[in-house]
Design a protein around this motif. Structure first.
Motif, PDB file in Angstrom:
ATOM      1  N   VAL A 190      38.176  31.666  76.669  1.00  0.00           N
ATOM      2  CA  VAL A 190      36.849  32.428  76.191  1.00  0.00           C
ATOM      3  C   VAL A 190      36.749  32.888  74.845  1.00  0.00           C
ATOM      4  O   VAL A 190      35.655  32.679  74.223  1.00  0.00           O
ATOM      5  N   ALA A 191      37.879  33.685  74.463  1.00  0.00           N
ATOM      6  CA  ALA A 191      37.766  34.464  73.104  1.00  0.00           C
ATOM      7  C   ALA A 191      37.556  33.235  72.050  1.00  0.00           C
ATOM      8  O   ALA A 191      36.779  33.085  71.289  1.00  0.00           O
ATOM      9  N   TYR A 192      38.572  31.998  72.327  1.00  0.00           N
ATOM     10  CA  TYR A 192      38.908  30.836  71.430  1.00  0.00           C
ATOM     11  C   TYR A 192      37.182  30.049  71.230  1.00  0.00           C
ATOM     12  O   TYR A 192      36.834  29.940  70.166  1.00  0.00           O
ATOM     13  N   GLN A 236      25.873  34.210  84.896  1.00  0.00           N
ATOM     14  CA  GLN A 236      26.576  33.058  85.008  1.00  0.00           C
ATOM     15  C   GLN A 236      27.343  32.730  83.765  1.00  0.00           C
ATOM     16  O   GLN A 236      28.571  32.189  83.972  1.00  0.00           O
ATOM     17  N   VAL A 237      27.091  33.410  82.691  1.00  0.00           N
ATOM     18  CA  VAL A 237      28.126  32.994  81.447  1.00  0.00           C
ATOM     19  C   VAL A 237      29.133  34.146  81.455  1.00  0.00           C
ATOM     20  O   VAL A 237      29.145  35.162  81.901  1.00  0.00           O
ATOM     21  N   ARG A 238      30.362  33.528  81.046  1.00  0.00           N
ATOM     22  CA  ARG A 238      31.647  34.180  80.758  1.00  0.00           C
ATOM     23  C   ARG A 238      31.260  35.034  79.610  1.00  0.00           C
ATOM     24  O   ARG A 238      31.261  34.232  78.462  1.00  0.00           O
ATOM     25  N   LEU A 239      31.298  36.294  79.084  1.00  0.00           N
ATOM     26  CA  LEU A 239      31.283  37.012  78.172  1.00  0.00           C
ATOM     27  C   LEU A 239      32.713  37.209  77.399  1.00  0.00           C
ATOM     28  O   LEU A 239      33.643  37.589  78.547  1.00  0.00           O
ATOM     29  N   PRO A 240      33.027  37.205  76.369  1.00  0.00           N
ATOM     30  CA  PRO A 240      34.423  37.539  75.825  1.00  0.00           C
ATOM     31  C   PRO A 240      35.056  38.566  76.679  1.00  0.00           C
ATOM     32  O   PRO A 240      36.223  38.214  77.017  1.00  0.00           O
ATOM     33  N   GLN A 241      34.439  39.733  76.709  1.00  0.00           N
ATOM     34  CA  GLN A 241      35.376  40.878  77.137  1.00  0.00           C
ATOM     35  C   GLN A 241      35.743  41.140  78.678  1.00  0.00           C
ATOM     36  O   GLN A 241      36.340  41.716  79.291  1.00  0.00           O
ATOM     37  N   GLN A 242      34.779  40.015  79.500  1.00  0.00           N
ATOM     38  CA  GLN A 242      34.898  40.130  80.920  1.00  0.00           C
ATOM     39  C   GLN A 242      35.572  39.177  81.345  1.00  0.00           C
ATOM     40  O   GLN A 242      35.773  38.769  82.658  1.00  0.00           O
ATOM     41  N   ALA A 243      36.421  38.454  80.413  1.00  0.00           N
ATOM     42  CA  ALA A 243      37.093  37.292  80.929  1.00  0.00           C
ATOM     43  C   ALA A 243      38.377  37.458  81.936  1.00  0.00           C
ATOM     44  O   ALA A 243      39.041  38.550  81.545  1.00  0.00           O
ATOM     45  N   SER A 244      38.657  36.976  82.934  1.00  0.00           N
ATOM     46  CA  SER A 244      39.780  36.959  83.678  1.00  0.00           C
ATOM     47  C   SER A 244      40.274  38.503  83.744  1.00  0.00           C
ATOM     48  O   SER A 244      41.383  38.789  83.154  1.00  0.00           O
ATOM     49  N   VAL A 245      39.668  39.352  84.710  1.00  0.00           N
ATOM     50  CA  VAL A 245      40.129  40.526  84.669  1.00  0.00           C
ATOM     51  C   VAL A 245      41.532  40.730  85.546  1.00  0.00           C
ATOM     52  O   VAL A 245      41.648  39.783  86.660  1.00  0.00           O
TER      53      VAL A 245
END
Lengths: 147, 142
Positions: free
Chosen positions: A108-110, B133-142
């Motif tokens: 996601v970050a990349y 719907q969108v994955r935002l950077p800081q909430q990715a795979s908690v």
């Protein structure tokens, strides 16, 4: 030439995806859209680049209004393809939506770091997949102004 | 969910804040009125030293002091800030503005609708798509 999402008659969408099942699901979900869409499908990053650069068999390929990109692909993967397109001044205005099964934080970050326009997680179930594609269509094809 | 709204028109600020309140009460909108203030907020300068990093930025193009084009360029040239999805929300439908925004890595470009109902629909769809719907950077795979 500007292609206003609200005025447009038909759109070219390039799907970069190697899984036959996911291609089929995307085709069906797009077919259900109210807007005429030409969905072009390529299976890896090398072929996707040929498409965008009108090379070889893609000599007459249209410039897509939108690209849907999987990350894990053979030959050139989606991460590399994204970086190449977004650092190419003639291609970098094409919106690229990452559509992938990956939920890894690093991915996601990349992708945002390399200027993906957004990152959408591919859901595992058909009913959810359909609704994600529907929401994505509603937003990107009806609300957004595409270049 | 924190959204930074960079907008100078009081009417549009009011509309946006109200439309989000209807669409999703969990959204907290922070309003800044020009580009200079937006950059101070994002860099946590002065009174913004404790400001939370927004999950999404809604950016108008035509503003006093520093305009939206310049703000976009600064955000997307900053290694840390460039990760924050930046949505252009403007009355301009100029081809030059649309292409310029995508080339400078705006995440998407939305034209402000004139009619109230369309404006509310647009905010609703930003909420549905970007916040659900969108994955935002800081909430990715908690």
């Amino acid at each position: 030439m500007r292609v206003a999402a609200t005025e447009i008659s038909s759109l070219d969408v390039l799907l970069v995806e190697d899984s036959a099942g996911d291609v089929r699901l995307a085709q069906e979900a797009f077919r259900a859209s109210d807007k005429p869409i030409h969905l072009h499908v390529v299976g890896d990053g090398i072929e996707a680049l040929s498409f965008l650069r009108h090379e070889g068999t893609h000599k007459n390929a249209p410039r897509p209004n939108l690209v849907l990109l999987d990350l894990n692909l053979p030959k050139m993967d989606g991460r590399e393809f994204l970086a190449v397109v977004k650092s190419d001044a003639s291609l970098n205005s094409i919106p690229m939506i990452i559509l992938t099964a990956s939920d890894a934080k690093e991915d996601v970050a990349y992708c945002y770091q390399h200027h993906a326009n957004c990152f959408v997680r591919k859901p595992g179930q058909w009913s959810t997949f359909e609704s994600v594609v529907k929401d994505m269509n509603k937003f990107w094809l009806f609300m957004v102004e595409l270049p | 969910m924190d959204i930074l709204l960079v907008e100078d028109s009081p009417g549009d600020i009011r509309l946006t804040v109200e439309a989000f309140r209807d669409a999703n009460p969990a959204v907290h909108i922070i309003v800044v009125r020009d580009g200079t203030e937006a950059m101070a907020y994002l860099r946590q300068l002065g009174i913004y030293v404790l400001a939370p990093r927004p999950d999404l930025i809604l950016l108008d193009l035509n503003m006093p002091k520093m305009d939206g084009r310049e703000v976009l360029a600064l955000i997307k040239a900053d290694e840390s800030l460039k990760l924050i999805p930046t949505v252009i929300l403007t009355t301009s439908a100029e081809e030059a503005d649309i292409v310029h925004s995508y080339k400078h890595h705006a995440n998407c470009y939305l034209q402000k609708p004139v009619e109230l109902q369309s404006f509310e629909d647009l905010v609703k769809s930003v909420n549905n798509f970007w916040l659900n719907q969108v994955r935002l950077p800081q909430q990715a795979s908690v």
